[in-house]
Design an enzyme around this catalytic site. Structure first.
Site, PDB file in Angstrom:
ATOM      1  CE  LYS A   1      69.229 -68.472 -45.453  1.00 13.90           C
ATOM      2  NZ  LYS A   1      68.934 -68.033 -44.087  1.00 13.90           N
ATOM      3  CG  ASN A   2      67.119 -73.475 -45.325  1.00 12.32           C
ATOM      4  OD1 ASN A   2      67.843 -72.514 -45.064  1.00 12.32           O
ATOM      5  ND2 ASN A   2      66.047 -73.761 -44.608  1.00 12.32           N
TER       6      ASN A   2
ATOM      7  NE  ARG B   1      74.861 -72.429 -38.047  1.00  8.16           N
ATOM      8  CZ  ARG B   1      75.377 -72.753 -36.874  1.00  8.16           C
ATOM      9  NH1 ARG B   1      75.954 -71.856 -36.138  1.00  8.16           N
ATOM     10  NH2 ARG B   1      75.335 -73.992 -36.434  1.00  8.16           N
TER      11      ARG B   1
ATOM     12  CG  ASP C   1      68.466 -66.304 -38.368  1.00  3.36           C
ATOM     13  OD1 ASP C   1      68.749 -65.180 -38.806  1.00  3.36           O
ATOM     14  OD2 ASP C   1      67.668 -67.075 -38.905  1.00  3.36           O
TER      15      ASP C   1
ATOM     16  CG  ASP D   1      63.420 -72.603 -40.945  1.00  2.00           C
ATOM     17  OD1 ASP D   1      63.905 -72.327 -39.836  1.00  2.00           O
ATOM     18  OD2 ASP D   1      64.103 -72.965 -41.912  1.00  2.00           O
TER      19      ASP D   1
ATOM     20  CG  MET E   1      64.453 -78.738 -33.658  1.00  2.00           C
ATOM     21  SD  MET E   1      64.423 -78.926 -35.449  1.00  2.00           S
ATOM     22  CE  MET E   1      66.166 -78.930 -35.829  1.00  2.00           C
TER      23      MET E   1
END
Length: 438
Positions: free
Chosen positions: A22-23, A97, A121, A320, A342
């Site tokens: 996805k990223n 995002r 998110d 993640d 983070m």
């Protein structure tokens, strides 16, 4: 609002193949805006966030053709730049995002890029300063409409420069790189992110005609070119999903094989799970997790002190997967401190695990101590709501290991990051049902 109904406590068995990352997809798809020529992308995951971005690209005028499962062609030769200043774009961009990453390629190719304040998110602040400071360093002028929460950057000509990023932001680095490849002169980006997904982007851009060196390091040197051409690209498997399946196998004492994981791009992930006592075996380019019938034991440090698992920029451990690690630890032998550096809201789902019987002390918004049950006390089924993608998959894993039937609401959050997850879980023996939304 959709719902999963999960009957937990079943052992799973078989093999599962991770989706495309996805990223990576959110970066690679935006890069098609850099050229009027055709770009073919393979292994695109069929998930909500990616599909939203493809829909946004279509509205921007990109010609999109589906070539097969996970394969698309993109041609950005006749873009409708007026869409960027429309009310429709302000609404579309706000819901995703990843939409921030259209700004760099549009600025590089057309001299202007706009974006509404993106959503995504609810895991705490995720500032955009690194993106826009990079664009300003390249010579762009920044403007911000506070009433509409609308950002813009414009430049008659971008000029290469040296910049030291204040954080090794993956999306920030990607955005700046996509602007800099078409800037005049040489750009040096120090403290650049160096995740495999960013390496993939840089390699793809080089195949399109860009001149990027230092790929894989924290210093990228980019010699600007006048234009870029088309290419074909295949995305890596999703490392977050791979980690999720490792955790699922351990929590359910299941034997699973995770196929085609691209071992060389997993970094610390296998080692971190091994520190939790999980057997992670390499079989070619697959991961095999044997059934942990006798459970798994968390390693202490050499001096006997409690293990701490924390996130860090690549090649450190990805943030993640910290929620997955936290869930796995609830049934381990031993204790572990989870330190989420983070994002200050990403551990707030632990109250749901505590309701299921987990022994967790939330020290502060960034740290939680987990005391493992060693499977002597099974988690208990409950009704819960998914707050975000990563917490959602963690709660799903907890439910699949728990005694009884759990209900998870707001599963659209999970669908944003995981493709057809209920179907794929049923294929390996999970008892999960998708209930219609309200």
């Amino acid at each position: 609002m959709g719902t999963f109904k999960i009957e937990g406590g079943h052992q799973l068995k078989g093999s599962i193949k991770p989706q495309g990352a996805k990223n990576e997809a959110l970066q690679i798809l935006c890069a098609v805006l850099l050229t009027p020529e055709t770009v073919i992308i393979n292994n695109i995951p069929d998930i909500i966030d990616v599909n939203k971005l493809i829909a946004l690209l279509k509205k921007l005028g990109v010609k999109v053709k589906k070539l097969g499962k996970g394969s698309y062609s993109f041609k950005a030769d006749e873009l409708n730049l007026k869409y960027l200043e429309s009310a429709e774009f302000k609404e579309d961009g706000r819901g995703l995002r990843g939409s921030i990453m259209i700004v760099g390629p549009l600025l590089g190719r057309f001299g202007k890029g706009y974006i509404p304040k993106p959503g995504g998110d609810k895991i705490g602040r995720r500032r955009l300063d690194t993106h826009f400071e990079g664009f300003i360093n390249l010579g762009a002028k920044f403007r911000y409409n506070r009433e509409d929460y609308f950002y813009g950057v414009e430049a008659e000509e971008l000029k290469g420069t040296y910049m030291l990023l204040d954080e090794a932001s993956v999306t920030g680095t990607a955005n700046i790189v996509m602007a800099a490849v078409l800037a005049k002169g040489q750009t040096t980006i120090y403290n650049a992110a160096c995740e495999p997904y960013l390496q993939q982007l840089c390699k793809m851009l080089n195949r399109m005609g860009a001149k990027i060196s230092g790929i894989g390091s924290n210093m990228l040197v980019i010699d600007g070119v006048d234009s870029l051409g088309g290419t074909e690209h295949k995305m890596l498997p999703d490392m977050i999903e791979i980690g999720s399946w490792i955790g699922l196998a351990a929590m359910t004492k299941s034997e699973l094989t995770i196929k085609d994981v691209s071992w060389d791009d997993l970094g610390q992930i296998p080692n971190v799970f091994r520190k939790l006592g999980i057997t992670v075996e390499q079989q070619g380019d697959d991961i095999h997790i044997p059934a942990h019938k006798d459970g798994y034991q968390i390693q202490n440090y050499i001096d006997g002190s409690i293990l701490t698992i924390s996130d860090a920029p690549w090649p450190g451990f990805t943030p993640d997967l910290l929620s997955i690690v936290l869930v796995i630890a609830t049934q381990a032998r031993g204790e572990v401190l989870i330190h989420q550096k983070m994002f200050e809201s990403r551990l707030f789902f632990v109250d749901k695990l505590i309701d299921m019987g987990a022994k967790i002390i939330l020290c502060d918004p960034h740290r939680a101590t987990v005391i493992g049950h060693d499977f002597k006390s099974q988690l208990k089924a409950t009704t819960m709501t998914s707050p975000d993608i990563r917490a959602g998959i963690s709660l799903l894993i907890a439910a699949l290991s728990a005694k009884g039937t759990s209900i998870i609401h707001n599963i659209e959050q999970i669908d944003r990051g995981y493709e057809n997850i209920d179907e794929r879980l049923r294929a390996i023996g999970a008892n999960i049902e998708r209930l219609p939304g309200n």
